[in-house]
Design a protein around this motif. Structure first.
Motif, PDB file in Angstrom:
ATOM      1  N   LYS A   1       0.823  -1.217   0.000  1.00 38.94           N
ATOM      2  CA  LYS A   1       0.000   0.000   0.000  1.00 38.94           C
ATOM      3  C   LYS A   1       0.854   1.264   0.000  1.00 38.94           C
ATOM      4  N   ASN A   2       2.143   1.123   0.362  1.00 43.75           N
ATOM      5  CA  ASN A   2       3.068   2.251   0.358  1.00 43.75           C
ATOM      6  C   ASN A   2       3.860   2.357  -0.942  1.00 43.75           C
TER       7      ASN A   2
ATOM      8  N   LYS B   1       5.828  -0.029  -2.189  1.00 41.09           N
ATOM      9  CA  LYS B   1       7.079  -0.776  -2.116  1.00 41.09           C
ATOM     10  C   LYS B   1       6.931  -2.120  -2.813  1.00 41.09           C
TER      11      LYS B   1
END
Length: 226
Positions: free
Chosen positions: A29-30, A32
């Motif tokens: 969700k970031n 990454k």
């Protein structure tokens, strides 16, 4: 419900909570990138450090068998994550289908027998390296990876009951870590001179009928960062 299904469900929940929805696409969700294969072979490298394999350092040190078992369970988190991702990306079936496929594998079924002790050190290390090789393949052969991993489980003096119990314990610890700033970098991993893995394993073993929620509470009570 079979234990393969229970563990896959717990891993799905942990990954959803940690990485966000649709992590199976390969991104958190970031934003990454996720590489479960790299997670597997890097964790396997840590597993080999449970042995005094260096010919120039601590050559007479005894193996750290307890750490080996913890590392095996860590690798199991990543193996299951790769299975969940591959099943979704390649449309191989549902989580239930994955659990059924695992449950009928011969090497998995062998884990229903009681653990028979640790294998010879050099053979355990060779089996760890087989799992590493499986993870380094361009397109993972899930059947071979799982078979090699379950053989490693057996060689590490774990049966299905002990693997399941250690997995649940580590799953709860991983949730605890995430809830206490692990991703942000301010989680305290050494608790009064002991690694959190050791604390978790001791708490989990001291009370055989402890529930996962009670284990979480025990970790909360023991955490020096509270």
């Amino acid at each position: 419900m079979n234990r393969a299904l229970q563990m896959l469900q717990l891993q799905q929940q942990l990954n959803d909570a940690t990485n966000g929805a649709d992590w199976e696409a390969g991104t958190t969700k970031n934003g990454k990138a996720i590489n479960w294969k790299r997670c597997i072979y890097m964790e396997c490298a840590e597993m080999i450090d449970s042995f005094a394999w260096k010919h120039w350092k601590n050559i007479a040190a005894d193996p750290d068998w307890a750490n080996l078992q913890i590392e095996v369970v860590d690798v199991w988190h990543f193996v299951m994550s790769l299975v969940l991702q591959e099943y979704k990306q390649r449309d191989l079936g549902s989580l239930d289908d994955a659990a059924r496929a695992i449950a009928i594998m011969p090497f998995y079924e062998m884990l229903n027998d009681d653990a028979e002790g640790f294998a010879v050190e050099r053979l355990v290390m060779a089996q760890v390296e087989s799992v590493m090789k499986d993870a380094l393949e361009g397109k993972p052969d899930l059947t071979k990876l799982l078979a090699d991993f379950f053989e490693l489980v057996r060689m590490s003096n774990l049966d299905l009951t002990s693997l399941y119990r250690l997995y649940v314990g580590k799953n709860i610890l991983n949730r605890f870590r995430q809830d206490h700033g692990y991703k942000e970098g301010h989680y305290v991993k050494i608790w009064n001179g002991e690694e959190d893995n050791v604390v978790m394993k001791r708490l989990w073993e001291e009370k055989g009928d402890m529930t996962p929620d009670e284990l979480y509470g025990g970790l909360e009570a023991s955490y020096p960062g509270a």
